[in-house]
Design an enzyme around this catalytic site. Sequence first.
Site, PDB file in Angstrom:
ATOM      1  CB  SER A 291       3.061   8.756  13.619  1.00  0.00           C
ATOM      2  OG  SER A 291       4.260   9.482  13.678  1.00  0.00           O
ATOM      3  CG  ASP A 302      -2.294  15.725  -0.033  1.00  0.00           C
ATOM      4  OD1 ASP A 302      -3.460  15.384   0.254  1.00  0.00           O
ATOM      5  OD2 ASP A 302      -1.646  16.554   0.634  1.00  0.00           O
ATOM      6  CE  LYS A 316       3.104  11.151  17.917  1.00  0.00           C
ATOM      7  NZ  LYS A 316       4.234  11.484  17.030  1.00  0.00           N
TER       8      LYS A 316
END
Length: 392
Positions: A291, A302, A316
Site C-alpha cells: 500500500s 519511476d 495493494k
Amino acid sequence: MAKRKGLIAVAAVVAIVSTVVTGTLVGLVVANYQHLGRLARVVRLVTTEYLEPVTMSGLVDGAMKGMVASLKDPYSSYMSPEEYKHLYEQIQGSFTGIGVYISKKDMNKTVIVSPIKGGPADRAGLKAGDVISKVNGEDVTSMDVDIVVSKIKGPEGTEVALTVFREAEKRFMDLTLTREVVNIPVVTAELAKQNEQIGVIKIAQFNQTAAAEVDKAVQAFMDKKVRGFILDLRDNPGGELDAAVDIASYFVPEGPVVYVVDNRGVEEIYNTTHTQIDLPVVVLVNEGSASASEIVAGAIKDSGTGSLVGNKTFGKGIVQSVIQLDAGSAVKLTTAKYLTPKKNDIHKIGIEPDVKVELPKDANGLALEAKEGEPDQVMEKGIEVLKTMMPQ
C-alpha cells in the site's frame, strides 16, 4: 479560521451527498420495484414469524453489512461503532492485541503480512503468509479485515485463541496468545554499522506521526553530513496516503508522487510537498511492503532517483475511504486505485526490485529475513548498491 472553512466544506459535502443519495434511492425504487417488494416481504416475515425477537435497527445493520459485502471486495465493509473505533486505534502508535499486521489476499483469506517484532504473535512463531481461519472458534475467513482485527484485540492480559493455516505445510495450527500493549516503533534512524556515511531510516508504518519523525531523522542525518540514505520499508503494511507523499517527497524530484483515479476515471494528482534531498537513496522492500509503502517505492523507482533492493512487494494498489455515518458507524469503501508516476497499476502485481536478493524460503515460500545477530543480506546488498551511487 481554517477550522471554520473546513466545517463549511464538510457541511456542503453532506448536503450534496444527501441530495445524491435521495436521487439514487428514487431511481432504485423505480428500477427495482420487484426487488424492493421482496425486501419488504422478507422484513415482514422476519419481524412477524422468526422464533426469536428481532429489532428493526438490527435488521437495518444486517442489510447494510450485506449490501457492502455483496461487492465481494475484501477491503470494503460496513462497520458498527465499535468496529469503527478499532479501525483507528492502530495509527495512534500502540494497541492492545497480539502484535500482527494482517490484510486480505482475497475474499476468503485473512493473511498475516508481518508480525511485530517481539510481540506475542512473533514470540509464538506466527509468520508472514499464515492464514487466520478462526478467532476464538469463530470462522473469520469471509469477514472484513477490520472486523477480524477487532475480534483479535481485547483487554490487556486476556487470551485469544487462533486457528491458523500454514499453506506450504498444509496444516492448521491452534494457538492461544495473551494480549498485551504492543508499542509500534514507527520510525527508527541510525547510521549504518558498515558505513557511518550512510543514514538508515526504517519505517514500520505510515501513521499520523511518521512524516514528522522522518523529517526529524533526515535533518539529523544532514547535520552529520551523510552521503546517502537507506529507506527500509520491509514488512511495512502501509497507512496514510498523505504521510507516504510527504516522505516520498524527500527522495523524488518536484512533480507527481502518485495518481489517484476514481470510478469515473477522474485523476487526482498528489504532488511533492517539499524540496528533494540531493543525495542517493536505496529502498529495501519485500513481500510485506504494501500500500503506502508501494506508493513511496513506486515513486522512487519511476523517478530514477533511487534503487529498490530486496524482493517483490505485496501488490495493494487501491484506496479506501472511510465515511462516517450516524451513531458512530461507518462505511469503509474502495473508492479509487492509485498509479505510480509513470501510471503503472501495481494492484495484485506488486513492484519488482531493481536488485533482487535471493534469500532462503520458509515453509510458506516467503523469503526468510535475517534473525537477531545474523548478517542481513538485504541490508548488506543495499549498502553495496548505495556505495556505487554515492558521489566519490
